[in-house]
Design a protein around this motif. Structure first.
Motif, PDB file in Angstrom:
ATOM      1  N   ILE A  71      -6.454   3.382   8.533  1.00 56.27           N
ATOM      2  CA  ILE A  71      -7.037   2.246   7.592  1.00 56.27           C
ATOM      3  C   ILE A  71      -7.552   1.466   8.273  1.00 56.27           C
ATOM      4  O   ILE A  71      -8.608   0.642   8.056  1.00 56.27           O
ATOM      5  CB  ILE A  71      -5.992   1.872   6.551  1.00 56.27           C
ATOM      6  N   LYS A 103      -3.065  -3.026   1.917  1.00 57.01           N
ATOM      7  CA  LYS A 103      -4.334  -3.318   2.799  1.00 57.01           C
ATOM      8  C   LYS A 103      -5.342  -3.819   1.928  1.00 57.01           C
ATOM      9  O   LYS A 103      -5.775  -3.212   0.811  1.00 57.01           O
ATOM     10  CB  LYS A 103      -4.476  -1.965   3.339  1.00 57.01           C
ATOM     11  N   ILE A 154     -11.505   1.946   0.453  1.00 56.77           N
ATOM     12  CA  ILE A 154     -10.823   2.873   1.063  1.00 56.77           C
ATOM     13  C   ILE A 154      -9.806   3.698   0.099  1.00 56.77           C
ATOM     14  O   ILE A 154      -8.985   2.869  -0.689  1.00 56.77           O
ATOM     15  CB  ILE A 154      -9.788   2.450   2.077  1.00 56.77           C
ATOM     16  N   THR A 175      -8.107  -1.337  -0.388  1.00 60.29           N
ATOM     17  CA  THR A 175      -7.413  -0.100  -0.423  1.00 60.29           C
ATOM     18  C   THR A 175      -6.864   0.268  -1.418  1.00 60.29           C
ATOM     19  O   THR A 175      -6.160  -0.496  -2.060  1.00 60.29           O
ATOM     20  CB  THR A 175      -6.355  -0.077   0.838  1.00 60.29           C
TER      21      THR A 175
END
Length: 648
Positions: free
Chosen positions: A28, A62, A41, A65
């Motif tokens: 990531i 994150k 993501i 994400t």
């Protein structure tokens, strides 16, 4: 190209994860570091049962994400689920234990945005972890793709192509990526390869890829059954010239700064674009490498651009000391397209200085660049004036004088050429000599020299003359061979050994010219240990018909190795005749003169010893790496403040 809303992702990275929590954050983070920033993501947890992975997926936070959970169904269903949730125009499938280069997504987008017939973009692959190797598959061809998978499994593709192909095959038993590329190509989508190491494949035990490799015959048979018609056409020779990679761009290249968002350099950094022809191993390329390895990374943002297609042996070293590299021939077809990308990079990075090194395409872009970005400062770096050659960069650069803010030369004689022959105002020329690492290039002790000499199977009583240059006509290595053969013929005592360090297009001719004397004229090729070889070298020899300010000569002198060279531009600027080196006049008898004077110097050890000390003193006084970097930092700082540094 459509302008995106700030909140819309342009690229969706889809990661299928099954029990690989220990690597997931690394994957990531490599995406979050991308130069293109409007990404999302999507992590699809494919029913992981590893406690550490489960805990990570519960607690991990994150940016950009999203995590989706499903029961274990396999890679293809997990990927399709993630893509169904994706909002991006382009999809990048990434395995949870791998990484990407920070420029991969942006370079892939540039290809797809300008080539509507291309459905997917691949690259070269670097293995890491328990193994270290490189995979450089051939450029895309449908015929070759049917024979073997020449596409990196983790590649960028259009969402529209995925939709048209019906997604990844959820009934397959493996090689889901290869089957997907074949299906895209069979419905008319082309593939495109960027020939750069942009994908990093982690090797760690028996992964799914390894397990599939053991079943490859079975999996290949499955693919052939699914695409029987394509394989029949391949056997009949009907695909040999079908759907090969083309760099042709089928729409007007209109790179819009609003098409996607890039990671902006810090506002307090000086933002420099360096444009050079290539990243080969040569003096000009070494010059910038030496500079960039020393510039403080927290003060400068460096965008490096090349404009001639060539192998790039220095790519990895440049990648470590720059913020981004764009090898324009990797995805541009014409000089105009390269100019457009240069302007795009200047705009999106907020470039303040464009520093040009021997790139005709960069010079040609200057009128448009200065019209569009009048505040950008431009520097022409010039190394040598060689009027007898068609590619002389001094002549090429002065034609664009109206758009050049500073001429950067490494020696006084080149400034004189610019002012006297081309009437360039002296106030915009700055002499900034090269500098070298005097700690690395230092004289060896007697013990060091003896040990190193023995390592090259050179008897201790032999005197060593070393040639260090590309094996190219502009360095005239064949003349060095001729001089060496002349000295060997006149030396029945067999006192000399000649070393040749370098590679280039004349390698085979040099080896042929050396012939049976290969034990005395030793062709070493390119070397990374020149500083060690200089410790047992008695004299460095150059046969170049012209030079800039030769770095190899400064390195030799720093190691207390005097130079013998022809009395030509470049060498005249650093060698003081009979004090720290020898300069041979050009004439029809030059080979004889060269051989005789070199032999005379080697026969007089007291004179040679005085030269050695003088050579080292000159370099440590005027040509150190610290002085070199300080001069360039002063130039850059003054330019961004609107002036040139004082003439000194």
């Amino acid at each position: 190209m459509l302008k995106l809303k700030q909140s819309e992702p342009f690229v969706s990275v889809v990661i299928a994860c099954y029990n690989y929590g220990m690597y997931l954050e690394d994957a990531i983070d490599s995406c979050l570091a991308s130069t293109i920033q409007n990404i999302e993501i999507i992590v699809v947890d494919d029913g992981s049962d590893d406690p550490a992975t489960i805990e990570l997926l519960k607690t991990m936070k994150k940016p950009k994400t999203k995590i989706i959970h499903q029961e274990n169904k396999g890679i293809a269903p997990a990927l399709n689920r993630g893509i169904q949730e994706a909002r991006g125009k382009y999809i990048f499938r990434l395995d949870s234990d791998d990484r990407i280069h920070h420029t991969l997504l942006e370079k892939g987008v540039l290809v797809l945005e300008t080539r509507p017939n291309i459905g997917f973009v691949t690259c070269y692959l670097q293995a890491f972890g328990k193994e270290d190797w490189v995979w450089t598959p051939p450029p895309f061809s449908f015929a070759e793709l049917l024979k073997d998978n020449i596409v990196v499994g983790n590649s960028l593709f259009r969402r529209a192509a995925w939709e048209g192909a019906g997604g990844f095959d959820e009934q397959g038993r493996g090689y889901e990526d290869w089957e997907f590329w074949i299906r895209l190509a069979s419905i008319g989508w082309g593939g495109f390869q960027i020939p750069e190491l942009l994908f990093f494949y982690r090797r760690h035990g028996e992964t799914e890829s390894v397990r599939q490799f053991y079943r490859q015959n079975e999996l290949r048979a499955d693919i052939q059954r699914k695409h029987l018609r394509m394989y029949e056409m391949l056997t009949a020779g009907q695909l040999e010239h079908s759907m090969k990679q083309s760099s042709a761009i089928t729409v007007d290249w209109n790179v819009n700064a609003d098409t996607y968002q890039v990671r902006k350099p810090a506002r307090d950094k000086i933002k420099i674009m360096i444009v050079m022809p290539w990243l080969i191993i040569g003096g000009a390329e070494r010059f910038f490498l030496d500079l960039l390895e020393e510039l403080p990374r927290d003060e400068y943002h460096i965008t490096l651009v090349t404009t001639i297609r060539a192998e790039s042996p220095l790519y990895q070293r440049y990648d470590q000391c720059t913020d981004e590299i764009f090898l324009l021939p990797s995805f541009c077809d014409t000089p105009e397209q390269m100019e457009n990308v240069i302007l795009h990079l200047v705009e999106t990075r907020g470039i303040q200085i464009v520093h040009i090194n021997n790139s005709d395409i960069a010079y040609a872009a200057l009128p448009r660049l200065k019209a569009r970005f009048p505040g950008v400062k431009t520097i022409a770096l010039l190394h040598a004036y060689v009027p007898e050659l068609p590619w002389d960069h001094v002549r090429n650069s002065v034609g664009f004088n109206a758009w050049i803010d500073c001429y950067n030369v490494c020696r006084a004689s080149l400034k004189d050429t610019l002012t006297s022959l081309f009437h360039i105002p002296p106030e915009i020329i700055r002499i900034l000599p090269n500098g070298i690492d005097t700690n690395l290039f230092r004289p060896g002790t007697y013990e060091e020299s003896a040990m190193l000499k023995q390592g090259f199977n050179i008897p201790l009583d032999k005197q060593v003359i070393t040639y260090i240059a590309r094996l190219h006509s502009d360095k005239d290595p064949l003349k060095f061979v001729a001089i060496a053969k002349r000295m060997i013929a006149a030396d029945p005592a067999d006192r000399y050994r000649f070393l040749m360090i370098g590679e280039g297009p004349l390698m085979n001719e040099v080896i042929e010219a050396v012939g049976p004397l290969s034990s005395k004229i030793i062709v070493l090729g390119a070397r990374g240990d020149v500083h060690q070889i200089l410790k047992f070298t008695d004299v460095m020899a150059s046969t170049s018909p012209s030079e800039g300010l030769p770095i190899s000569g400064l390195e030799a002198m720093s190691a207390e190795v005097p130079v013998i060279a022809f009395a030509v531009r470049g060498w005249l600027d650093i060698v003081h005749q009979h004090h720290d080196g020898l300069l041979i006049g050009r004439s029809q008898f030059e080979e004889i003169d060269y051989a005789q004077q070199l032999a005379y110097l080697l026969d007089h050890p007291d004179w040679l010893e005085r030269m050695r000390a003088a050579a080292r003193k000159k370099v440590t006084t005027f040509f150190t790496r610290t002085q070199f970097v300080e001069r360039y930092q002063s130039l850059y700082r003054h330019l961004v403040s609107g002036s040139l540094p004082p003439i000194g």
